[in-house]
Design a protein around this motif. Structure first.
Motif, PDB file in Angstrom:
ATOM      1  N   ALA A 129       2.064  -1.948   1.105  1.00  0.00           N
ATOM      2  CA  ALA A 129       2.084  -1.469   2.490  1.00  0.00           C
ATOM      3  C   ALA A 129       1.219  -0.222   2.616  1.00  0.00           C
ATOM      4  O   ALA A 129       1.056   0.528   1.648  1.00  0.00           O
TER       5      ALA A 129
ATOM      6  N   LEU B   7      -6.561   5.840   8.509  1.00  0.00           N
ATOM      7  CA  LEU B   7      -5.105   6.069   8.422  1.00  0.00           C
ATOM      8  C   LEU B   7      -4.819   7.535   8.104  1.00  0.00           C
ATOM      9  O   LEU B   7      -3.945   8.161   8.716  1.00  0.00           O
TER      10      LEU B   7
ATOM     11  N   THR C 285       9.781   1.139  -1.235  1.00  0.00           N
ATOM     12  CA  THR C 285       9.442   0.613   0.088  1.00  0.00           C
ATOM     13  C   THR C 285      10.188  -0.702   0.365  1.00  0.00           C
ATOM     14  O   THR C 285      10.047  -1.674  -0.384  1.00  0.00           O
TER      15      THR C 285
ATOM     16  N   THR D 254      -1.161   2.817   2.734  1.00  0.00           N
ATOM     17  CA  THR D 254      -2.218   3.272   1.835  1.00  0.00           C
ATOM     18  C   THR D 254      -2.261   2.445   0.553  1.00  0.00           C
ATOM     19  O   THR D 254      -3.339   2.165   0.018  1.00  0.00           O
ATOM     20  N   SER D 255      -1.107   2.035   0.073  1.00  0.00           N
ATOM     21  CA  SER D 255      -1.074   1.229  -1.157  1.00  0.00           C
ATOM     22  C   SER D 255      -1.733  -0.125  -0.913  1.00  0.00           C
ATOM     23  O   SER D 255      -2.399  -0.672  -1.799  1.00  0.00           O
TER      24      SER D 255
ATOM     25  N   VAL E  34       3.532  13.815   2.727  1.00  0.00           N
ATOM     26  CA  VAL E  34       3.796  12.461   3.222  1.00  0.00           C
ATOM     27  C   VAL E  34       2.531  11.608   3.143  1.00  0.00           C
ATOM     28  O   VAL E  34       2.572  10.454   2.730  1.00  0.00           O
ATOM     29  N   ALA E  35       1.408  12.168   3.515  1.00  0.00           N
ATOM     30  CA  ALA E  35       0.157  11.400   3.464  1.00  0.00           C
ATOM     31  C   ALA E  35      -0.265  11.240   2.011  1.00  0.00           C
ATOM     32  O   ALA E  35      -0.449  12.213   1.282  1.00  0.00           O
ATOM     33  N   SER E  36      -0.430  10.013   1.593  1.00  0.00           N
ATOM     34  CA  SER E  36      -0.732   9.733   0.199  1.00  0.00           C
ATOM     35  C   SER E  36      -2.211   9.985  -0.096  1.00  0.00           C
ATOM     36  O   SER E  36      -3.082   9.506   0.623  1.00  0.00           O
TER      37      SER E  36
ATOM     38  N   GLU F 190      -2.675   9.914  10.700  1.00  0.00           N
ATOM     39  CA  GLU F 190      -1.321  10.347  10.375  1.00  0.00           C
ATOM     40  C   GLU F 190      -1.162  11.858  10.323  1.00  0.00           C
ATOM     41  O   GLU F 190      -0.106  12.361  10.691  1.00  0.00           O
TER      42      GLU F 190
ATOM     43  N   LEU G  51       2.113  -2.861  -5.512  1.00  0.00           N
ATOM     44  CA  LEU G  51       1.607  -1.487  -5.582  1.00  0.00           C
ATOM     45  C   LEU G  51       2.494  -0.641  -4.692  1.00  0.00           C
ATOM     46  O   LEU G  51       2.617  -0.929  -3.487  1.00  0.00           O
ATOM     47  N   SER G  52       3.104   0.388  -5.260  1.00  0.00           N
ATOM     48  CA  SER G  52       3.956   1.250  -4.447  1.00  0.00           C
ATOM     49  C   SER G  52       4.076   2.624  -5.076  1.00  0.00           C
ATOM     50  O   SER G  52       4.573   2.754  -6.202  1.00  0.00           O
ATOM     51  N   GLN G  53       3.639   3.640  -4.367  1.00  0.00           N
ATOM     52  CA  GLN G  53       3.772   4.998  -4.865  1.00  0.00           C
ATOM     53  C   GLN G  53       5.232   5.297  -5.164  1.00  0.00           C
ATOM     54  O   GLN G  53       5.584   5.687  -6.267  1.00  0.00           O
ATOM     55  N   SER G  54       6.086   5.075  -4.172  1.00  0.00           N
ATOM     56  CA  SER G  54       7.499   5.468  -4.290  1.00  0.00           C
ATOM     57  C   SER G  54       8.325   4.472  -5.089  1.00  0.00           C
ATOM     58  O   SER G  54       9.351   4.824  -5.665  1.00  0.00           O
ATOM     59  N   GLY G  55       7.907   3.215  -5.075  1.00  0.00           N
ATOM     60  CA  GLY G  55       8.723   2.169  -5.687  1.00  0.00           C
ATOM     61  C   GLY G  55       9.981   1.865  -4.896  1.00  0.00           C
ATOM     62  O   GLY G  55      10.883   1.175  -5.384  1.00  0.00           O
TER      63      GLY G  55
HETATM   64  C1  F6R Z   1       0.089   6.795   4.064  1.00  0.00           C
HETATM   65  C2  F6R Z   1       1.309   6.491   3.355  1.00  0.00           C
HETATM   66  C3  F6R Z   1       1.975   5.175   3.604  1.00  0.00           C
HETATM   67  C4  F6R Z   1       2.442   4.558   2.283  1.00  0.00           C
HETATM   68  C5  F6R Z   1       3.256   3.278   2.548  1.00  0.00           C
HETATM   69  C6  F6R Z   1       3.641   2.603   1.252  1.00  0.00           C
HETATM   70  O1  F6R Z   1      -0.466   7.994   3.672  1.00  0.00           O
HETATM   71  O2  F6R Z   1       1.755   7.265   2.542  1.00  0.00           O
HETATM   72  O3  F6R Z   1       1.152   4.298   4.293  1.00  0.00           O
HETATM   73  O4  F6R Z   1       1.302   4.266   1.526  1.00  0.00           O
HETATM   74  O5  F6R Z   1       4.414   3.600   3.267  1.00  0.00           O
HETATM   75  O6  F6R Z   1       4.427   3.435   0.455  1.00  0.00           O
HETATM   76  P1  F6R Z   1       4.617   3.155  -1.069  1.00  0.00           P
HETATM   77  O7  F6R Z   1       3.303   3.237  -1.731  1.00  0.00           O
HETATM   78  O8  F6R Z   1       5.572   4.212  -1.531  1.00  0.00           O
HETATM   79  O9  F6R Z   1       5.208   1.757  -1.200  1.00  0.00           O
END
Ligand code: F6R
Length: 358
Positions: free
Chosen positions: A54, A238, A106, A56-57, A152-154, A242, A100-104
């Motif tokens: 989702a 994006l 989502t 940025t990922s 918040v912004a990745s 944001e 792909l997920s920064q937070s794991g």
């Molecule tokens: C944009 C942003 C979001 C995340 C998205 C997915 O800067 O941070 O678009 O990239 O909500 O989040 P993750 O990567 O944590 O699954």
């Protein structure tokens, strides 16, 4: 802590060269590429890779598509988690799924993972949070090693995702004995990308000036490019919207003329990414089309493709790796526009760091 920085976003942008070096250390201990061999074999044996993510990922996944296809010869689809789970296409016979997920955490991605587990499909999560839900529930997980991302912004997680995709694609391609993968020096390219980013960070003042001139009074902007330039345009747009709240769209450069060009007014900022050799001239033509309708154009190009009117030039890198460096001026642009407007860049309105509802 923030140290001398006014925000985590600014600090995290500056950390990016160090993030790349940390990733190299993690995946190349003793200079040898180290990834679970069973994981590599299972991806190599698949007939299609699905990348699910989702925001940025997802944008990092789009850049990954060409990397995986060129280095592994396996077709790749990149899917939005929120759409994919409820509209599963006809899957190939031996699919492999990469989350792909920064937070794991989502929720949209988790819903897809739960559905795929019911179907007994093979899954990998690439995440910055090693004990997160998506990391625990997938068959495999790989670490992003970006370090905690607070804003918040990745920013740094995006470049880390592309870097880890590149390393994984090379490893799978080598597992398949493909010469394209064998000759792709990912370590060298990621080191060069770290230096290229540092050079851009050292030019912050120029980007701050560009932010002030281009976005003085503008409430709408367009980012355009082709290939990876298009995917960069999506991510750059994006980032800008944001944190700065300026309306913006990322567009495939060739599509602008099919309707959206009607929105170009006097001084509308149009930022063009000229980062791909085979489409450089066409993209310049599209930027020119916008300019002749009054757009205030800003060109981000590379040393090899550079022309004298280009405002920002990125050091040459392999085209697959280039987005890692080429996104940085756009991150800085978004940051400076937001800062000038007095916004809370780390916690933009209406947004949360991890989106745990579908
Ligand atoms: C944009 C942003 C979001 C995340 C998205 C997915 O800067 O941070 O678009 O990239 O909500 O989040 P993750 O990567 O944590 O699954």
């Amino acid at each position: 802590s923030l140290g001398a920085y006014d925000s985590y976003m600014s600090k995290e942008i500056d950390e990016q060269p160090a993030v790349l070096r940390r990733i190299l250390k993690h995946y190349f201990p003793d200079q040898q590429l180290k990834i679970n061999n069973q994981l590599l074999q299972q991806i190599a044996a698949s007939d299609r890779i699905y990348i699910v993510a989702a925001g940025t990922s997802w944008h990092a996944g789009l850049v990954g598509k060409q990397l995986f296809e060129d280095l592994t010869d396996i077709p790749v689809e990149v899917q939005l988690a929120s759409e994919f789970g409820y509209h599963l296409p006809k899957l190939s016979a031996k699919p492999f799924f990469i989350f792909l997920s920064q937070s794991g955490e989502t929720a949209d991605s988790r819903q897809v993972l739960v559905e795929l587990k019911k179907l007994h499909k093979l899954t990998l999560t690439i995440t910055n949070v090693e004990n997160s839900t998506l990391a625990r529930e997938a068959d495999y997980s790989l670490a992003l090693k970006a370090g905690p991302e607070i804003a918040v912004a990745s920013t740094k997680a995006y470049i880390a995702q592309i870097a880890v995709e590149a390393i994984l694609a090379k490893a799978v391609g080598e597992n398949l004995h493909l010469t394209t993968a064998q000759s792709f020096d990912v370590q060298q390219q990621l080191s060069l990308a770290a230096s290229a980013i540092q050079t851009l960070i050292d030019k912050k003042d120029l980007i701050e000036q560009l932010a002030a001139t281009y976005f003085d009074n503008q409430e709408s902007a367009f980012f355009i490019g082709r290939g990876n330039g298009y995917y960069l345009a999506l991510e750059a747009s994006l980032k800008l919207k944001e944190v700065s709240y300026v309306h913006s769209e990322g567009f495939a450069a060739g599509e602008l003329k099919h309707g959206t060009i009607a929105l170009i007014e006097q001084d509308t900022p149009v930022i063009g990414f000229v980062v791909e050799e085979k489409t450089a001239e066409l993209t310049r033509g599209n930027i020119q089309e916008a300019a002749s309708r009054g757009a205030n154009t800003l060109i981000i190009s590379t040393e090899k493709l550079q022309q004298k009117q280009d405002q920002l030039v990125i050091a040459d890198l392999d085209e697959h790796i280039l987005p890692i460096a080429a996104i940085v001026p756009a991150q800085l642009l978004a940051y400076y526009v937001a800062k000038k407007r007095g916004n809370n860049v780390d916690q933009p309105r209406n947004l949360a760091k991890s989106v745990t509802v579908e």
